[in-house]
Enzyme design. Structure first.
Site, PDB file in Angstrom:
ATOM      1  N   ASP A 153       0.825  -1.222   0.000  1.00  0.00           N
ATOM      2  CA  ASP A 153       0.000   0.000   0.000  1.00  0.00           C
ATOM      3  C   ASP A 153       0.851   1.261   0.000  1.00  0.00           C
ATOM      4  O   ASP A 153       0.418   2.317   0.453  1.00  0.00           O
ATOM      5  CB  ASP A 153      -0.951   0.037   1.208  1.00  0.00           C
ATOM      6  N   LYS A 211       2.665   2.066  -4.984  1.00  0.00           N
ATOM      7  CA  LYS A 211       3.408   1.503  -6.124  1.00  0.00           C
ATOM      8  C   LYS A 211       2.663   1.711  -7.429  1.00  0.00           C
ATOM      9  O   LYS A 211       3.276   1.846  -8.493  1.00  0.00           O
ATOM     10  CB  LYS A 211       3.640   0.003  -5.907  1.00  0.00           C
ATOM     11  N   GLY A 255      -4.141  -4.424  -5.005  1.00  0.00           N
ATOM     12  CA  GLY A 255      -4.750  -3.478  -5.927  1.00  0.00           C
ATOM     13  C   GLY A 255      -3.905  -2.237  -6.083  1.00  0.00           C
ATOM     14  O   GLY A 255      -3.229  -1.813  -5.156  1.00  0.00           O
ATOM     15  N   HIS A 256      -3.930  -1.682  -7.280  1.00  0.00           N
ATOM     16  CA  HIS A 256      -3.244  -0.432  -7.554  1.00  0.00           C
ATOM     17  C   HIS A 256      -4.279   0.619  -7.925  1.00  0.00           C
ATOM     18  O   HIS A 256      -5.107   0.394  -8.805  1.00  0.00           O
ATOM     19  CB  HIS A 256      -2.263  -0.594  -8.724  1.00  0.00           C
ATOM     20  N   GLN A 301       1.823  -6.112  -2.968  1.00  0.00           N
ATOM     21  CA  GLN A 301       2.217  -6.102  -1.556  1.00  0.00           C
ATOM     22  C   GLN A 301       3.587  -5.435  -1.358  1.00  0.00           C
ATOM     23  O   GLN A 301       3.987  -4.615  -2.161  1.00  0.00           O
ATOM     24  CB  GLN A 301       2.209  -7.534  -0.978  1.00  0.00           C
TER      25      GLN A 301
END
Length: 444
Positions: free
Chosen positions: A13, A16, A40-41, A223
């Site tokens: 988180d 990235k 998730g991004h 991650q």
């Protein structure tokens, strides 16, 4: 030409997605190398928010080839939904490629994931319940289903009939859950197979060809370092290897073909789920960080735990990943604070240490040793160069760089692409020495 790995330097988180999106404009190929839909991004482009779980964020650039590598586990239902959402927004997905040897998340994986977490009681590890761990477990047990299997209907039917009957016995006898209908699952996944068939190829060969043609390749994981299965805060970790070394295993590319590693860290620290967190803040400051940083998970919506920047885990991430530069995100979240603390070392059982302990029990006993810096009390969201930053904000960044002994290449000051200071483009910029000639660390 540069082949660059982007890794998370904390517990994930870290932002990235934005950094990968920024670097993708200089990349010819973007490769996702591990994890699944448990990550998730979030990317904001011209006020529009994109949330991607499997498809590399480079998909937003029309000329960029995007690859989902063999180290990723794929939930076809989620992947197809992402494809459809992108296509509805007139974003082309023709440049997406999926590894034929990537493993597939099945309905029984999700059921077992949630049920086993419930069985843990007070020993929960904080899984997202998306079936990622059980998918990787089947991969290790050599009973998994791969994308290649989906492409061969008759073989898939034979394999799944046996597998589903076996998993049904686990669901019924161990978790007291109703069995799955084998035929229904088979037909569902055969439908997914036809939708995804045009994208499935030997991606290892594609990546190698790109290297030989001296194309710029960006590798992105999910991650962060502290959630790595082997190098993280075990057992409160994910089921794969987010560290830089995982990029080679998860794509089929040799380590001598990697040029650089950029680590992404927030200007503070967050963690989702269970496990020790030495710099965690409870109370007003923690709430300020959470509110200003919009600290809720992209995948689960869970509230993230917030704390001060931890240089001990930062130095550990530098060592484990071979990082040679950093991106610092969400510096603007600290704009309103009178003072800012940085954990420079731990105290464990009365002894000072600057090294990250491997034992979760020992890590739980760590107490942070802080150094306090003054806040800058002015907005940084409009800053676009280092010279624009308030003096105390620049001093804070220099302090972090000196603690990490790696230079800062990128500073993010908000969610949008333009809210960024790029000191150096890790793909096109010159690789800088980590130390000055006199041995002092490079700062910013």
């Amino acid at each position: 030409m540069a082949n660059v790995i982007v890794i998370g330097s904390q517990w994930g988180d870290e932002g990235k997605g934005k950094i990968t999106d920024l670097l993708s404009r200089s990349a010819d190929v973007v490769v996702r190398y591990q994890g699944g839909v448990n990550a998730g991004h979030t990317i904001v482009v011209q006020g529009q928010t994109f949330k991607l779980h499997l498809i590399p964020s480079g998909i937003l650039y029309p000329g960029t080839e995007c690859i989902i590598g063999c180290g990723t586990v794929i939930d076809p239902q989620v992947l197809i939904k992402e494809l459809e959402q992108l296509e509805q927004l007139n974003i082309s997905t023709k440049n997406l490629l999926i590894s034929q040897t990537a493993h597939v998340t099945m309905p029984y994986h999700r059921l077992i994931d949630k049920a086993s977490e419930d069985k843990r009681g007070n020993h929960k590890i904080g899984t997202t319940g998306r079936g990622i761990g059980p998918t990787y477990a089947d991969k290790s047990e050599r009973t998994g289903i791969r994308m290649l299997d989906l492409m061969h209907p008759e073989e898939l039917r034979k394999q799944l009939k046996w597998t589903i009957n076996y998993k049904n016995s686990v669901l019924e006898k161990l978790y007291d859950l109703p069995p799955l209908d084998p035929e229904a699952v088979i037909e569902e996944y055969l439908g997914y197979a036809e939708r995804l068939r045009p994208f499935v190829v030997d991606t290892s060969l594609k990546i190698y060809d790109a290297v030989q043609k001296k194309r710029n390749i960006l590798f992105e994981g999910a991650q962060g370092t502290l959630l790595d299965l082997d190098h993280g805060t075990y057992p409160y970790v994910t089921s794969s290897n987010p560290v830089a070394g995982g990029a080679c295993v998860g794509t089929g590319l040799g380590p001598t073909m990697i040029d650089r590693v950029i680590g992404v860290s927030k200007a503070y620290t967050t963690r989702v789920g269970e496990g020790p967190f030495p710099t965690e803040l409870e109370g007003e400051i923690g709430d300020i960080l959470g509110d200003r940083g919009a600290e809720f998970g992209t995948t689960t919506g869970r509230k993230r735990r917030c704390g001060w920047f931890d240089a001990v885990i930062g130095r550990y991430a530098v060592r484990i990943n071979g990082m040679d530069c950093m991106a610092i995100t969400k510096l603007d979240v600290l704009d309103t604070l009178d003072e800012i603390k940085v954990c420079v070392a731990y105290e464990i059982d009365g002894q000072r240490t600057e090294h990250f302990p491997s034992s979760a029990r020992q890590f739980a006993r760590c107490r942070p040793i802080y150094q306090t810096l003054p806040g800058w009390k002015v907005s940084t969201t409009e800053c676009r160069t280092l010279e624009d930053l308030p003096k105390k904000a620049l001093e804070y960044l220099k302090f972090l760089a000196e603690l990490m002994a790696v230079p800062i290449a990128i500073v993010s000051l908000g969610a949008s692409r333009d809210q960024t200071i790029i000191v150096e483009d890790p793909i096109h910029g010159p690789k800088r020495a980590l130390l000055h000639a006199d041995g002092t660390p490079v700062a910013v």
